[in-house]
Design an enzyme around this catalytic site. Structure first.
Site, PDB file in Angstrom:
ATOM      1  N   ARG A  82       0.893  -1.187  -0.018  1.00 17.93           N
ATOM      2  CA  ARG A  82       0.220   0.017   0.069  1.00 17.93           C
ATOM      3  C   ARG A  82       0.695   1.285   0.095  1.00 17.93           C
ATOM      4  NH1 ARG A  82      -4.753  -1.740   4.147  1.00 17.93           N
ATOM      5  NH2 ARG A  82      -5.486  -3.779   2.730  1.00 17.93           N
ATOM      6  N   GLU A 213       0.316 -20.483 -21.812  1.00 18.41           N
ATOM      7  CA  GLU A 213       0.359 -21.219 -20.283  1.00 18.41           C
ATOM      8  C   GLU A 213      -1.010 -21.845 -19.810  1.00 18.41           C
ATOM      9  OE1 GLU A 213       0.494 -18.175 -16.966  1.00 18.41           O
ATOM     10  OE2 GLU A 213       1.021 -19.395 -15.528  1.00 18.41           O
TER      11      GLU A 213
HETATM   12  O1  LIG Z   1      -4.632  -4.994 -10.417  1.00  8.51           O
HETATM   13  C1  LIG Z   1      -5.665  -5.174 -10.549  1.00  8.51           C
HETATM   14  O2  LIG Z   1      -6.256  -4.285 -10.288  1.00  8.51           O
HETATM   15  C2  LIG Z   1      -5.960  -6.279 -11.732  1.00  8.51           C
HETATM   16  C3  LIG Z   1      -7.226  -6.290 -12.069  1.00  8.51           C
HETATM   17  C4  LIG Z   1      -7.772  -7.231 -13.083  1.00  8.51           C
HETATM   18  C5  LIG Z   1      -6.902  -8.242 -12.948  1.00  8.51           C
HETATM   19  C6  LIG Z   1      -5.591  -8.338 -12.806  1.00  8.51           C
HETATM   20  C7  LIG Z   1      -4.571  -9.443 -13.037  1.00  8.51           C
HETATM   21  O3  LIG Z   1      -4.955 -10.280 -13.891  1.00  8.51           O
HETATM   22  C8  LIG Z   1      -3.215  -9.408 -12.556  1.00  8.51           C
HETATM   23  C9  LIG Z   1      -2.521 -10.780 -12.826  1.00  8.51           C
HETATM   24  C10 LIG Z   1      -1.057 -10.702 -12.109  1.00  8.51           C
HETATM   25  O4  LIG Z   1      -0.690 -12.114 -12.257  1.00  8.51           O
HETATM   26  C11 LIG Z   1       0.756 -11.749 -12.205  1.00  8.51           C
HETATM   27  N1  LIG Z   1       1.302 -13.002 -12.481  1.00  8.51           N
HETATM   28  C12 LIG Z   1       1.689 -13.860 -11.541  1.00  8.51           C
HETATM   29  N2  LIG Z   1       2.043 -15.331 -11.892  1.00  8.51           N
HETATM   30  C13 LIG Z   1       1.580 -15.276 -13.153  1.00  8.51           C
HETATM   31  C14 LIG Z   1       1.492 -16.402 -14.163  1.00  8.51           C
HETATM   32  O5  LIG Z   1       2.152 -17.534 -13.876  1.00  8.51           O
HETATM   33  N3  LIG Z   1       0.879 -15.812 -15.077  1.00  8.51           N
HETATM   34  C15 LIG Z   1       0.231 -14.836 -15.447  1.00  8.51           C
HETATM   35  N4  LIG Z   1       0.706 -13.875 -14.684  1.00  8.51           N
HETATM   36  C16 LIG Z   1       0.865 -13.981 -13.416  1.00  8.51           C
HETATM   37  C17 LIG Z   1       0.956 -10.890 -13.253  1.00  8.51           C
HETATM   38  O6  LIG Z   1       2.209 -10.495 -13.344  1.00  8.51           O
HETATM   39  C18 LIG Z   1      -0.167  -9.922 -13.120  1.00  8.51           C
HETATM   40  O7  LIG Z   1       0.354  -8.939 -12.301  1.00  8.51           O
HETATM   41  C19 LIG Z   1      -5.156  -7.329 -11.887  1.00  8.51           C
END
Ligand SMILES: O=C(O)c1cccc(C(=O)CC[C@H]2O[C@@H](n3cnc4c(=O)[nH]cnc43)[C@H](O)[C@@H]2O)c1
Ligand SMILES: [Zn+2]
EC number: 3.5.4.40
Length: 353
Positions: A82, A213
């Site tokens: 935060r 993936e």
């Molecule tokens: O931050 C938000 O407000 C928000 C709103 C809607 C959707 C999202 C995301 O989808 C964030 C996904 C987040 O996941 C991370 N990540 C970590 N590991 C993986 C992986 O193996 N494959 C795909 N994404 C991954 C990615 O970097 C995003 O930060 C967020």
């Protein structure tokens, strides 16, 4: 060596070899690298959060039913970051954990949109990661570089914001080297992000989207053609398409393979069914990575042990795998040569002892 991560099917001396092997990591997420100690500290600080404060309870909390569940849990941890000080602490502590595993160089995937939309000032965010990067290099000797990724499911607003933060000369951090795309793939077609990748590439950044993936090989083709991917995050489903494997091999496009992650998110059923052997057999450059290590109950050393078992590698094979990571990185040639030489020296000394 972390005892709970010792794979009983890998000889103990190979675990010890891996623990001391100098390594580069190319696919590892910022928030996804928060250790149980950091997560519980942040959860205690922000009592309104549903994230458990007890590290033992985190093991259950980090058990996922599928990829969508993983993203829900991931975002609950994002909600704990935060303040700029939270960002700095997380980044610095992640580098400390990497240094303990002899990671000499890492490209850490950061999602700045998730932090700025939650109210962290964009300039303060950049200062926090840069401050931690410089301190980590000076104190631990681990060189960090950044990949800023678009959280695709958050839509084109997030793509615009990520491209702006990555290309605005007044904001763009010195350590930024690449531009990515993460989050769920189902219903989030890669081609729509082409204009944002075009901008990032024009600004000198490398293209490293996640693809294949949780969806099929067409997503990898889209990432290659529309997003001009230079490496592919995961690329697991590439194994279903021999033409794609041949293309990746011929163009020397590395896959950022994260075996335990694929099991934890249920993208692959079991480690023995993981297609890493097919990638190697087809001549595709394979790199080994940990993705979101504490969330998946792993670390980079364990991922190397898993790869050793699946590919039947000895010390020389593991050293080659580590050199693949160095070669596929966005380090300059002298930087690559320095770590590759260190790997050779370490391996020769180990084999002579
Ligand atoms: O931050 C938000 O407000 C928000 C709103 C809607 C959707 C999202 C995301 O989808 C964030 C996904 C987040 O996941 C991370 N990540 C970590 N590991 C993986 C992986 O193996 N494959 C795909 N994404 C991954 C990615 O970097 C995003 O930060 C967020
Ligand atoms: Zn990832």
């Amino acid at each position: 060596m972390t005892e709970h991560l010792v794979d009983p099917d890998v000889p103990r001396d190979l675990h010890a070899f891996i623990a001391g092997l100098p390594k580069a990591e190319l696919h590892v997420h910022h928030v996804g690298s928060a250790s149980p100690r950091i997560v519980s500290e942040l959860a205690a600080r922000h009592a309104d959060s549903k994230v458990p404060t007890d590290p033992e309870a985190l093991v259950d909390y980090f058990t996922f039913t599928d990829f969508a569940h993983f993203i829900d849990v991931y975002l609950s941890v994002v909600d704990l970051i935060r303040t700029p000080e939270d960002v700095r602490l997380l980044t610095y502590e992640v580098a400390r954990d990497m240094a303990r595993q002899q990671v000499r160089y890492a490209e850490l995937t950061i999602t700045p949109f998730s932090s700025t939309r939650r109210g962290i000032d964009e300039g303060a965010f950049m200062d926090a990661i840069e401050d931690a990067r410089k301190a980590a290099e000076a104190e631990f000797g681990t060189v960090l570089r950044w990949c800023f990724d678009i959280p695709g499911e958050a839509g084109l607003e997030s793509a615009e914001e990520t491209a702006r933060l990555a290309t605005d000369d007044r904001l763009r951090p010195e350590g930024l080297v690449s531009f990515g795309l993460g989050g769920p793939e189902i219903g989030v077609a890669r081609p729509q992000f082409k204009p944002y990748f075009d901008r990032a590439i024009a600004a000198g950044l490398h293209s490293v989207p996640h693809a294949g993936e949780t969806t099929g090989p067409q997503t990898v083709w889209d990432a290659l053609i529309d997003l001009r991917a230079e490496r592919i995050g995961h690329g697991t489903s590439s194994a279903q398409d021999p033409k794609l494997l041949a293309h990746l091999a011929e163009r020397r496009i590395p896959l950022e393979v994260c075996p335990t992650s694929n099991i934890a998110t249920r993208a692959v059923r079991t480690l023995d069914e993981h297609p890493i052997k097919e990638f190697v057999r087809a001549g595709v450059p394979v790199t080994i990575n940990s993705d979101d290590p504490p969330m998946f109950g792993t670390d980079l050393n364990n991922e190397y042990a898993v790869a050793a078992r699946l590919l039947g590698l000895d010390e020389r094979g593991l050293a080659d795998l580590a050199k693949n990571g160095v070669e596929a990185s966005f380090l300059d040639a002298p930087g690559k040569a320095r770590i590759a030489d260190e790997i050779d020296t370490y391996t020769a000394a180990w084999l002579a002892s």
